[in-house]
Structures are given as structure tokens and as C-alpha cells.
Design a protein around this motif. Structure first.
Motif, PDB file in Angstrom:
ATOM      1  N   ASP A 148     -14.645  10.266  11.712  1.00  9.55           N
ATOM      2  CA  ASP A 148     -15.725   9.786  11.079  1.00  9.55           C
ATOM      3  C   ASP A 148     -15.936  10.134   9.529  1.00  9.55           C
ATOM      4  OD1 ASP A 148     -16.856   9.420  13.482  1.00  9.55           O
ATOM      5  OD2 ASP A 148     -18.262  11.117  13.630  1.00  9.55           O
ATOM      6  N   PHE A 149     -15.093  11.339   9.109  1.00 10.33           N
ATOM      7  CA  PHE A 149     -14.987  11.517   7.630  1.00 10.33           C
ATOM      8  C   PHE A 149     -14.088  10.383   7.159  1.00 10.33           C
ATOM      9  CE2 PHE A 149     -12.675  13.888   4.229  1.00 10.33           C
ATOM     10  CZ  PHE A 149     -13.602  14.147   3.477  1.00 10.33           C
ATOM     11  N   LEU A 150     -12.990   9.887   7.704  1.00  8.40           N
ATOM     12  CA  LEU A 150     -12.192   8.872   7.243  1.00  8.40           C
ATOM     13  C   LEU A 150     -12.988   7.537   7.179  1.00  8.40           C
ATOM     14  CD1 LEU A 150      -9.434   7.498   6.654  1.00  8.40           C
ATOM     15  CD2 LEU A 150      -9.207   6.992   8.904  1.00  8.40           C
ATOM     16  N   ARG A 151     -14.053   7.183   7.924  1.00  4.15           N
ATOM     17  CA  ARG A 151     -14.838   6.159   7.713  1.00  4.15           C
ATOM     18  C   ARG A 151     -15.688   6.256   6.473  1.00  4.15           C
ATOM     19  NH1 ARG A 151     -16.740   6.464  12.195  1.00  4.15           N
ATOM     20  NH2 ARG A 151     -15.017   4.973  13.225  1.00  4.15           N
ATOM     21  N   ASP A 152     -16.113   7.616   6.402  1.00  3.24           N
ATOM     22  CA  ASP A 152     -16.973   7.601   5.112  1.00  3.24           C
ATOM     23  C   ASP A 152     -16.730   9.038   4.578  1.00  3.24           C
ATOM     24  OD1 ASP A 152     -19.111   8.041   3.094  1.00  3.24           O
ATOM     25  OD2 ASP A 152     -20.626   8.223   4.598  1.00  3.24           O
ATOM     26  N   PRO A 153     -16.080   9.226   3.611  1.00  2.00           N
ATOM     27  CA  PRO A 153     -15.468  10.558   3.056  1.00  2.00           C
ATOM     28  C   PRO A 153     -16.365  11.096   1.819  1.00  2.00           C
ATOM     29  CG  PRO A 153     -13.923   8.934   2.340  1.00  2.00           C
ATOM     30  CD  PRO A 153     -15.249   8.366   2.918  1.00  2.00           C
ATOM     31  N   SER A 154     -17.693  10.657   2.023  1.00  2.00           N
ATOM     32  CA  SER A 154     -18.642  11.026   0.654  1.00  2.00           C
ATOM     33  C   SER A 154     -19.282  12.398   0.787  1.00  2.00           C
ATOM     34  CB  SER A 154     -19.601  10.029   0.614  1.00  2.00           C
ATOM     35  OG  SER A 154     -20.376   9.790   1.799  1.00  2.00           O
ATOM     36  N   ASP A 155     -19.172  12.963   1.943  1.00  5.93           N
ATOM     37  CA  ASP A 155     -19.914  14.108   2.147  1.00  5.93           C
ATOM     38  C   ASP A 155     -18.965  15.321   2.846  1.00  5.93           C
ATOM     39  OD1 ASP A 155     -21.906  16.210   2.281  1.00  5.93           O
ATOM     40  OD2 ASP A 155     -22.918  15.160   4.002  1.00  5.93           O
ATOM     41  N   PRO A 156     -17.951  15.819   1.952  1.00  6.04           N
ATOM     42  CA  PRO A 156     -17.366  16.846   2.734  1.00  6.04           C
ATOM     43  C   PRO A 156     -18.027  18.225   3.398  1.00  6.04           C
ATOM     44  CG  PRO A 156     -16.331  16.175   0.441  1.00  6.04           C
ATOM     45  CD  PRO A 156     -17.547  15.540   0.784  1.00  6.04           C
ATOM     46  N   LYS A 157     -19.172  18.436   2.460  1.00  4.07           N
ATOM     47  CA  LYS A 157     -19.724  19.557   2.728  1.00  4.07           C
ATOM     48  C   LYS A 157     -20.640  19.263   4.327  1.00  4.07           C
ATOM     49  CE  LYS A 157     -22.720  23.089   1.085  1.00  4.07           C
ATOM     50  NZ  LYS A 157     -23.842  23.473  -0.196  1.00  4.07           N
ATOM     51  N   GLY A 158     -21.046  18.318   4.342  1.00  4.62           N
ATOM     52  CA  GLY A 158     -21.767  17.918   5.863  1.00  4.62           C
ATOM     53  C   GLY A 158     -20.853  17.800   6.653  1.00  4.62           C
ATOM     54  N   THR A 159     -19.664  17.249   6.676  1.00  4.42           N
ATOM     55  CA  THR A 159     -18.521  17.229   7.543  1.00  4.42           C
ATOM     56  C   THR A 159     -18.275  18.682   7.827  1.00  4.42           C
ATOM     57  OG1 THR A 159     -17.575  15.032   6.915  1.00  4.42           O
ATOM     58  CG2 THR A 159     -16.117  16.395   8.025  1.00  4.42           C
ATOM     59  N   ALA A 160     -17.802  19.336   7.017  1.00  2.00           N
ATOM     60  CA  ALA A 160     -17.522  21.005   7.198  1.00  2.00           C
ATOM     61  C   ALA A 160     -18.525  21.483   8.215  1.00  2.00           C
ATOM     62  CB  ALA A 160     -17.382  21.511   6.114  1.00  2.00           C
ATOM     63  N   ALA A 161     -19.742  21.176   8.046  1.00  2.00           N
ATOM     64  CA  ALA A 161     -20.926  21.778   8.953  1.00  2.00           C
ATOM     65  C   ALA A 161     -20.939  21.242  10.168  1.00  2.00           C
ATOM     66  CB  ALA A 161     -22.355  21.310   8.086  1.00  2.00           C
ATOM     67  N   LYS A 162     -20.683  20.092  10.371  1.00  7.43           N
ATOM     68  CA  LYS A 162     -20.483  19.497  11.697  1.00  7.43           C
ATOM     69  C   LYS A 162     -19.114  20.016  12.401  1.00  7.43           C
ATOM     70  CE  LYS A 162     -22.445  14.825  10.592  1.00  7.43           C
ATOM     71  NZ  LYS A 162     -22.315  13.433  10.177  1.00  7.43           N
TER      72      LYS A 162
ATOM     73  N   ALA B 166       0.741  -1.133  -0.084  1.00  9.72           N
ATOM     74  CA  ALA B 166       0.002  -0.025   0.132  1.00  9.72           C
ATOM     75  C   ALA B 166       0.714   1.117  -0.111  1.00  9.72           C
ATOM     76  CB  ALA B 166      -0.848   0.052   1.008  1.00  9.72           C
ATOM     77  N   ALA B 167       0.471   2.393  -0.439  1.00 10.03           N
ATOM     78  CA  ALA B 167       0.992   3.449  -0.553  1.00 10.03           C
ATOM     79  C   ALA B 167       1.570   3.990   1.202  1.00 10.03           C
ATOM     80  CB  ALA B 167       0.427   4.751  -1.218  1.00 10.03           C
ATOM     81  N   PHE B 168       0.267   4.346   1.871  1.00 13.63           N
ATOM     82  CA  PHE B 168       0.522   4.952   3.130  1.00 13.63           C
ATOM     83  C   PHE B 168      -0.288   4.019   4.155  1.00 13.63           C
ATOM     84  CE2 PHE B 168       0.123   8.639  -0.028  1.00 13.63           C
ATOM     85  CZ  PHE B 168       1.102   9.210   0.283  1.00 13.63           C
ATOM     86  N   ALA B 169       0.380   4.102   5.318  1.00 14.59           N
ATOM     87  CA  ALA B 169      -0.205   3.870   6.446  1.00 14.59           C
ATOM     88  C   ALA B 169      -0.608   5.160   7.272  1.00 14.59           C
ATOM     89  CB  ALA B 169       1.139   3.286   7.537  1.00 14.59           C
ATOM     90  N   VAL B 170      -1.896   4.803   7.520  1.00 14.76           N
ATOM     91  CA  VAL B 170      -2.561   6.126   8.182  1.00 14.76           C
ATOM     92  C   VAL B 170      -2.968   5.713   9.490  1.00 14.76           C
ATOM     93  CG1 VAL B 170      -4.452   7.643   7.927  1.00 14.76           C
ATOM     94  CG2 VAL B 170      -3.250   6.767   5.889  1.00 14.76           C
ATOM     95  N   GLY B 171      -2.439   6.345  10.444  1.00 12.52           N
ATOM     96  CA  GLY B 171      -2.786   6.117  12.077  1.00 12.52           C
ATOM     97  C   GLY B 171      -4.192   6.753  12.451  1.00 12.52           C
ATOM     98  N   GLY B 172      -5.265   6.595  11.802  1.00 14.82           N
ATOM     99  CA  GLY B 172      -6.472   7.021  11.981  1.00 14.82           C
ATOM    100  C   GLY B 172      -7.180   6.740  13.628  1.00 14.82           C
ATOM    101  N   GLU B 173      -6.556   5.838  14.127  1.00 16.88           N
ATOM    102  CA  GLU B 173      -6.955   5.592  15.457  1.00 16.88           C
ATOM    103  C   GLU B 173      -6.658   6.764  16.407  1.00 16.88           C
ATOM    104  OE1 GLU B 173      -6.103   2.403  19.000  1.00 16.88           O
ATOM    105  OE2 GLU B 173      -6.215   1.612  17.131  1.00 16.88           O
ATOM    106  N   ASP B 174      -5.700   7.381  16.261  1.00 10.98           N
ATOM    107  CA  ASP B 174      -5.300   8.803  16.768  1.00 10.98           C
ATOM    108  C   ASP B 174      -5.883   9.845  15.985  1.00 10.98           C
ATOM    109  OD1 ASP B 174      -4.093   7.558  18.966  1.00 10.98           O
ATOM    110  OD2 ASP B 174      -2.193   7.375  17.839  1.00 10.98           O
ATOM    111  N   GLY B 175      -7.091  10.236  16.408  1.00 12.10           N
ATOM    112  CA  GLY B 175      -7.436  11.372  15.520  1.00 12.10           C
ATOM    113  C   GLY B 175      -6.449  12.743  15.210  1.00 12.10           C
ATOM    114  N   TRP B 176      -5.699  12.966  16.148  1.00 13.20           N
ATOM    115  CA  TRP B 176      -4.649  13.946  15.865  1.00 13.20           C
ATOM    116  C   TRP B 176      -3.857  13.897  14.645  1.00 13.20           C
ATOM    117  CZ3 TRP B 176       0.682  12.823  15.844  1.00 13.20           C
ATOM    118  CH2 TRP B 176       0.849  11.723  16.492  1.00 13.20           C
ATOM    119  N   THR B 177      -3.681  12.394  14.215  1.00 10.89           N
ATOM    120  CA  THR B 177      -2.886  12.417  12.929  1.00 10.89           C
ATOM    121  C   THR B 177      -3.783  12.687  11.568  1.00 10.89           C
ATOM    122  OG1 THR B 177      -3.534  10.193  12.440  1.00 10.89           O
ATOM    123  CG2 THR B 177      -1.731  10.387  13.781  1.00 10.89           C
TER     124      THR B 177
END
Length: 441
Positions: free
Chosen positions: A416-430, A191-202
Motif C-alpha cells: 500500500d505504501f509503494l502504491r502511495d508513499p505520501s503518508d509515512p506517519k500514517g503507514t507507521a501507525a497502520k 530505469a534504475a531499479f526493477a522492484v518486485g513489489g508484487e511479492d510483499g517480502w521484497t
């Protein structure tokens, strides 16, 4: 989250300027003067550091003791500096100096009236030896309270040279080139990238680099101060850019689910551990410490970095973090505490930790030879050369309820956005809803 006594001060004049002392003429000297003027006094220092970081900082404190005669006592606070220091102040047991890891916490301490303004000597040294941006992040309401002693460079992408060589790709210059190189790495078996998404700060760090490059420094500053709403189109654009990476199963080791179950140390292991799963991992300069200390990698040979590349025609970002030394008014020995801070402002103090490793200094006068390897020197040079284009980690500037709490605010919403990145506008509102609540609070 997380940071040589020789050849540093090239003249007696430089020493006197840095330490506010007549170091050459035989008169009285202050911190660092070597006359043991603080013998019999003890300076208590609180900070988040533990393990190797605490041991290396103790070497700096020991050097201060050797020069001034003052004893030191370090108290590790854990991540919640604000709560621990607040309880110590209320209990009449305030430390003299606190190493503050977030701009937001420094601002909070100043607004509560806990801090002493820096001495003229410290202010003079910072003005001469540091880029103005570090003075800006150490100031509240025009008063300088904090000295940034240890910095982090959070715009570094770390890679396995063998993995990139096997794929036939070179370190990219643009974000699009990086994703293209990532697909080539993926085609070669990793894979290209390992992403440490369990730690939200990354994830906040990913967003900040993309946003700074794509939207520019003025909007970055406005968003960091919540003078720009998170519903601004520039935020939606940055989330859209980030979402393309998150949803590409070729690029993220284990896909979105795998990334959400990977913490930061494990993300480094997936690139530099015994069973590599990815060719690259994005995070700060501290990746090198994990790769070396935990997995025995030789930095520069088995592990290297390239700067986080420019996004969408923007300028390559330089996002930083850091630990600022502040002096508490209620400390039992605040005067000696200020002498310690004056010492920490010198390149001599920075060199002690630089030699030990796992450290970057924003002090322009630190001799690069103090760092132990070429890769660390290159990282430090990149940070220094960025000057006032450096921008402090945005989440560290926010109230902790939004930018620094596990399972809440920006950390959770980007997970949450990593889990489902389909709605950037909705994430921005949250994100805007959570930010508005935190900044009002």
C-alpha cells in the motif's frame, strides 16, 4: 523463499573436534566418522526446499549416508512449514529433522515443546565455528535448538555491468550516491531499479536494510522484538527515505504500478532478461541463481553486485536470512537426527552444497575455495566478515500474521505504501496496529 570434501578439515584433531569423535585413534566415531555406525536407520528431514535447492541438499544428505550408513528421506513442506509439521506431529508421523526458514517459526516450535536441545557436540562446533549471532538466533530462552546451515545475504544490490558502464557510473558507496547513479542510468535509457513489489517480502527487505543502517542495530533489535513501536520516529524516517525511491518514476521500472505488478523473478528478468528495462535490482544473493539459471548470465561478468550502501551517515547494513536445522522430540529416530545435525554443523557438509552452487554458509571454517565463483566467494566473505553485526531478516523474526503472510500485515501495508508513499506517519501507525495484534496473538 526462499540456499568439497577435500581441504576442509586440516587435521585429524579438527575432524575429531567437529564430529565429537576419536576419528584418528581408531575408537568409535559418531556422525561423519565413516564407520557406518547408523546403518539400517533412516532419518526423515522436512524443509521448504524444492527444485534445484532440494536436489543440492540431497547431495548433502547422500554424503551423510556415505559416511554413516543412515538412509535419509526428504519431505518438501511448501512455505507453510509450521502447519505441515504440526499436522505430522499430531498424526504421529513427525519428521526427525526440520529445516526451519524463519526465526519466528523456530521460536514457535520451541515454545510448543517440540524441539530437542542440541547435543554437546553440536553446541561445541557452533561455538567454535560460527559467530555468536548465529547461536543467538538459534536459541530460545537461553537454550540452543537450531543450527543455521544455509544463510542468505540480503544486503546485495545486483546490477548489469554493461548498463552501468553505458551510463558511466561506478558502484556507489552511499545510499544517496546510489540514487544519484540511478538517475544517471535512467538518463541513459533504462530505469534504475526493477522492484518486485508484487511479492510483499521484497519490500520488507528494502525497509530492513534502510532501517538497520539509518536507525542502528539497537533499534533494529528492539523493533524486531516489538519492544519499540512502529510509530517510533525512526520508523517514520526510514519510510520517508524509502518513499523517496518509490515515488521517483525515473528510478523504478514501470513506476509504482509497474512495480506492484512485478514479482521477484520478473524483477530479475527486467535487469538480466533478453529485454532489459532496468540497470539494477535489489535483493539477496539468490538473485545470482536466477540470473544464471534462467537467463544464462555469467556471474561476475554479465551480473555483479555491490553491498547495500550506508544510509544517512550510518553503517552499511548486513541483513541475513537462513535455514536452521532442528531436531523434533517426537521423531521416530531423533537420535540419528541429532547425528545428522552434528554433521551439518561441519564445514565438510557445507562444502558439498557450496560446490553445487546457490548456497552460502555461516560456518567460518568453510574453505572459500569450495564456492564455485569469485562473486559467491565475495558474498560469503562479506557475510562472515560482518560477524555479530549481522541482523536476521526482521519480518522472519515476527509472527507470521504480521511478517510472513501474503495480502496481510507488513507485506500488504508496504505494498500500500509503494502504491502511495505520501503518508509515512500514517503507514507507521497502520504497521503498529497490525504488529500489536499479531504479537498479542
Amino acid at each position: 523463499m526462499m540456499r568439497r570434501r577435500t581441504t576442509l578439515l586440516t587435521s585429524c584433531t579438527a575432524l575429531a573436534l567437529a564430529l565429537g569423535a576419536t576419528a584418528c585413534g581408531g575408537g568409535p566415531v559418531s556422525a561423519g566418522g565413516g564407520d557406518k555406525a547408523l546403518s539400517g536407520q533412516t532419518v526423515t528431514v522436512a524443509g521448504v526446499w524444492s527444485g534445484s535447492e532440494q536436489k543440492n541438499f540431497q547431495k548433502v544428505l547422500d554424503a551423510f549416508t556415505a559416511k554413516t550408513g543412515a538412509k535419509t528421506q526428504f519431505v518438501s513442506t511448501g512455505d507453510n512449514v509450521s502447519t505441515v509439521v504440526g499436522s505430522k506431529i499430531e498424526g504421529g508421523n513427525a519428521p526427525d529433522v526440520v529445516m526451519v526458514p524463519q526465526v519466528g517459526v523456530l521460536q514457535q516450535f520451541a515454545q510448543k515443546g517440540w524441539l530437542k536441545p542440541l547435543s554437546p557436540t553440536a553446541q561445541q562446533t557452533i561455538g567454535a565455528d560460527y559467530s555468536p549471532v548465529w547461536k543467538k538466533y538459534g536459541s530460545v530462552g537461553g537454550t540452543l535448538y537450531g543450527l543455521y546451515f544455509k544463510a542468505a545475504h540480503k544486503s546485495t544490490v545486483w546490477y548489469s555491468p554493461g548498463a552501468l558502464a553505458q551510463a558511466g557510473v561506478k558502484p556507489p558507496k552511499t545510499y544517496d550516491e546510489m540514487l544519484k547513479a540511478g538517475h544517471t542510468v535512467s538518463d541513459s535509457g533504462l530505469a534504475a531499479f526493477a522492484v518486485g513489489g508484487e511479492d510483499g517480502w521484497t519490500l520488507t527487505d528494502w525497509f530492513e536494510n534502510i532501517y538497520l543502517s539509518q536507525a542502528g542495530p539497537e533499534k533494529y533489535d528492539a523493533l524486531a522484538a516489538h519492544k519499540l513501536k512502529w510509530t517510533d520516529p525512526s520508523v517514520v524516517d526510514a519510510l520517508t527515505t524509502l518513499g523517496k525511491l518509490f515515488k521517483d518514476k525515473q528510478l523504478v521500472a514501470g513506476g509504482q504500478k509497474g512495480a506492484l505488478n512485478t514479482d521477484f523473478p520478473s524483477s530479475v528478468e527486467k535487469v538480466f532478461g533478453p529485454k532489459p528495462e532496468a540497470g539494477m535490482v535489489y535483493e539477496g544473493d539468490f538473485v545470482a541463481g536466477v540470473a544464471h539459471d534462467q537467463f544464462g548470465k555469467t556471474i561476475g561478468k554479465d551480473a555483479n553486485f555491490f553491498p547495500f550502501p550506508a544510509v544517512g551517515g550510518g553503517t552499511a547494513p548486513v541483513v541475513s536470512g537462513g535455514d536452521a536445522a532442528v531436531v523434533l522430540k517426537d521423531g521416530k529416530n531423533a537420535k540419528a537426527g541429532m547425528k545428522l545435525l552434528e554433521y551439518l554443523a561441519t564445514p565438510e557438509a557445507a562444502a558439498v552444497w557450496a560446490k553445487a552452487g546457490g548456497f552460502l554458509s555461516p560456518n567460518k571454517k568453510l574453505d572459500p575455495a569450495s564456492y564455485g565463483d569469485d562473486v559467491t566467494r565475495a558474498t560469503a566473505k562479506s557475510l562472515i566478515d560482518a560477524g555479530d553485526s549481522v541482523r536476521f531478516d526482521m519480518s522472519d523474526q515476527a509472527p507470521a500474521a504480521f511478517g510472513g503472510t501474503k495480502g496481510a500485515g507488513e507485506w500488504k501495508l508496504l505494498q500500500d505504501f509503494l502504491r502511495d508513499p505520501s503518508d509515512p506517519k500514517g503507514t507507521a501507525a497502520k504497521l503498529e496496529s497490525a504488529a500489536a495484534k499479531a504479537y498479542q496473538g
